[in-house]
Write an enzyme that holds these catalytic residues in place. Structure first.
Site, short mmCIF file in Angstrom:
data_model
loop_
_atom_site.label_atom_id
_atom_site.label_comp_id
_atom_site.label_asym_id
_atom_site.label_seq_id
_atom_site.Cartn_x
_atom_site.Cartn_y
_atom_site.Cartn_z
N ASP A 67 0.84 -1.18 0.00
CA ASP A 67 0.00 0.00 0.00
C ASP A 67 0.89 1.24 0.00
O ASP A 67 1.66 1.47 0.93
CB ASP A 67 -0.88 -0.05 1.26
CG ASP A 67 -1.91 1.05 1.26
OD1 ASP A 67 -2.66 1.13 0.28
OD2 ASP A 67 -1.96 1.80 2.23
N THR A 100 -2.98 5.46 -4.32
CA THR A 100 -1.84 6.24 -3.82
C THR A 100 -0.57 5.96 -4.62
O THR A 100 0.18 6.88 -4.93
CB THR A 100 -1.58 5.94 -2.33
OG1 THR A 100 -1.49 4.54 -2.16
CG2 THR A 100 -2.72 6.47 -1.49
N THR A 101 -0.34 4.69 -4.95
CA THR A 101 0.87 4.38 -5.72
C THR A 101 0.78 5.02 -7.09
O THR A 101 1.75 5.62 -7.58
CB THR A 101 1.03 2.86 -5.85
OG1 THR A 101 0.78 2.26 -4.59
CG2 THR A 101 2.42 2.49 -6.30
N ASP A 395 -9.63 -0.35 1.20
CA ASP A 395 -9.57 0.07 -0.20
C ASP A 395 -10.86 -0.30 -0.92
O ASP A 395 -11.42 0.49 -1.67
CB ASP A 395 -8.39 -0.61 -0.92
CG ASP A 395 -7.06 0.05 -0.59
OD1 ASP A 395 -7.07 1.05 0.15
OD2 ASP A 395 -6.03 -0.42 -1.07
#
Ligand code: ADP
Ligand code: MG
Length: 548
Positions: A67, A100-101, A395
């Site tokens: 994450d 986010t990545t 998520d």
């Protein structure tokens, strides 16, 4: 130290000794390198075939995750520009809770391309101008690209949840967990014109032991506490619940205060008084009609005993956050003065019951007055598994909520990025010169997502990108790369879909960070002696930071 040597005179010092400063191109190169290093770090975790990272903190506690935001938060990054990249991940996480990545990798790539333009002597202001234009166009293209999804499209919602979880350790049970996530969302959603989902209404509790498939959805609030006294009932139907944030104890004397007892009569009087105070507390609880007492503070042994005799179920040291959720769910008011407790302060629930979960006991407050209160109880072999399932489920829940919020989804596997990239290349043609170059750079940068998805799956990124582009040229707009089969296929049919909101937000947060970093041309850092510290890896003359 500013060293301005003016025609052989004494240098003029305007900054304290030890201050490090880097300016102009050096500062830019340095910041870009740091931002790229951050993006590089999380890159390998992107997509279902991404790798995990094992993070060990200073106490030796281990987190295993892929994450993005978790990794960056744990890394204790020091370089100021690198920190801004961490902010990208945080902004993304706060706005959507996923992607986010993607946001960080995209921001890193934007800066890399910007660096190339800087080397061609294009002014940063021109670059940021082009990026801004490209961003607005990209958002516009994406909004038109999204397909409708609503609360009754259960299959698509499950696909969104599933896509969010693929590649995490929760994947083993992802069908089961997606179903659970969608059921939870449906319970808390307010359906009107669109659907409003307050994911805070979904409480998450974890208990390791059992297997992931023992994870369950509870109709109500679950508190990780036991019934306080063995003589109390273990279950109460149609419970009248009192929430107390005062101790059911007689206060201890504070500080130096003393009571001097010099005769047996005084001793007895003292004990009687204590007794009387405790009984009074129990009396006011019983008088209010409460059959369940959930107390944020302690409960005296004698009070426990008396409450047990009256058939009241009680728990102590309930967390503040649980008290707030219980108040919302049951309609009870949290009371801090026991004498003033009245029947109008009580909340209701169809069933309050202590049950065994693994080796522990927990209290289930079910069928609450407010039907929107639900809890997901996560189970799994070890603490690491339970934590990773929590992140995955979070998520999934956030993604489904985000999809419902805008009522739109987009195909995954790089499909939307290819579409944006194509549209931007066309858009760039309507400009000339430097702006055009910047828009093209943006178009190239966003392709980093499908490229890295392919790389991480051990596929040839050049081949796959070419294939993706050619399918999209043929009008197959929802074609993306399935990293499991390695084939470029229709992602809508494969069920690899994501909320539109993730993509919009990733573009916004990444572009904003890139713009902000590009505008900096002077870094002035106080000496490390002052405590704030010049980050390591930021030599005054620029160059590569020593990250990783
Ligand atoms: P993020 O932190 O950005 O959410 P993830 O590791 O969750 O990063 O990866 C998300 C990316 O993985 C998205 O671009 C999504 O489209 C892609 N993805 C998910 N499932 C698949 C799949 N089966 N095939 C290809 N790409 C997928
Ligand atoms: Mg994700």
């Amino acid at each position: 130290m500013a060293n301005m040597n003016q025609g052989g005179y004494q240098p003029i010092l305007i900054l304290p000794e030890g201050t490090l400063r880097s300016k102009g191109k050096d500062a830019q190169a340095n910041n870009i390198a740091a931002a790229k290093a951050v993006a590089e770090t999380v890159k390998t975790t992107l997509g279902p075939k991404g790798m995990d990272k094992m993070l060990v903190d200073s106490l030796g506690d281990i987190t295993i995750t892929n994450d993005g935001v978790t990794i960056l938060e744990e890394m204790q990054i020091e370089h100021p520009a690198a920190k801004m990249m961490v902010e990208v991940a945080k902004a993304q996480n706060e706005a959507v809770g996923d992607g986010t990545t993607t946001a960080v990798v995209f921001a890193g790539e934007l800066l890399k391309r910007a660096g190339e333009l800087l080397e061609q002597d294009i002014h940063p202001i021109m670059i940021t101008k082009g990026f801004k234009l490209a961003k607005l166009k990209a958002l516009d293209v994406l909004e038109k690209y999204g397909t409708d999804v609503g609360i009754s499209d259960e299959k698509q919602l499950q696909q969104i949840a599933n896509t969010a979880m693929t590649g995490k350790s929760a994947e083993r049970a992802s069908d089961y967990l997606s179903d659970l996530a969608v059921r939870a969302i449906k319970r808390v959603a307010t359906v009107g014109d669109g659907s409003i989902v307050d994911t805070d209404n979904i409480k998450v509790e974890k208990k390791h032991g059992g297997s992931i498939s023992d994870t369950m959805l509870i109709d109500g609030i679950l508190i990780d506490k036991e019934v306080v006294h063995s003589g109390m009932p273990k279950a109460i139907k149609n419970a009248k619940i009192s929430l107390l944030d005062a101790a059911l104890e007689v206060k201890e004397l504070e500080g130096d205060a003393k009571i001097s007892i010099d005769s047996p009569e005084k001793m007895q009087a003292f004990l009687n008084e204590e007794d009387r105070m405790l009984r009074k507390m129990v009396d006011s609880i019983v008088k209010s009609g409460a059959t369940v007492v959930l107390c944020q503070k302690g409960i005296d042994d004698m009070v426990q005993h008396l409450l047990a005799k009256k058939g009241v179920l009680a728990a102590r040291r309930v967390k503040k956050s649980d008290m707030d959720k219980l108040a919302m769910a049951t309609g009870a008011k949290v009371v801090s003065s026991i004498e003033e407790l009245s029947s109008s302060d009580l909340g209701t629930a169809g069933n309050v019951e202590e049950r065994k979960v693994g080796t522990d006991r927990m209290i289930f407050v079910e069928k609450c007055r407010q039907p929107k209160a639900v809890t997901i109880l996560i189970r799994g072999g070890t603490e690491h598994v339970v934590d990773e399932v929590e992140r995955a489920l979070e998520d999934a829940v956030k993604d489904v909520a985000a999809a419902l919020e805008l009522g739109k989804l987009v195909p995954g596997g790089g499909a939307s990025e290819i579409e944006v990239s194509r549209a931007l290349r066309k858009y760039a043609d309507s400009f000339s010169g430097r702006e055009q170059l910047a828009i093209q750079a943006f178009a190239d940068a966003i392709e980093v997502i499908p490229r890295v998805l392919a790389e991480n799956a051990g596929l040839d990124p050049i081949d796959k990108l070419a294939l993706l582009r050619s399918e999209h040229d043929k009008g197959k707009k929802s074609y993306g790369l399935n990293v499991f089969s390695g084939r470029v296929v229709d992602m809508l049919r494969e069920g690899v879909v994501e909320p539109l909101k993730i993509k919009l937000q990733a573009i916004k947060s990444a572009t904003e960070a890139a713009e902000m970093i590009l505008r900096i041309d002077d870094i002035i850092a106080a000496s490390s002696d002052s405590g704030r510290g010049m980050p390591s890896g930021m030599p005054p003359g620029g160059g590569m930071p020593e990250m990783m």
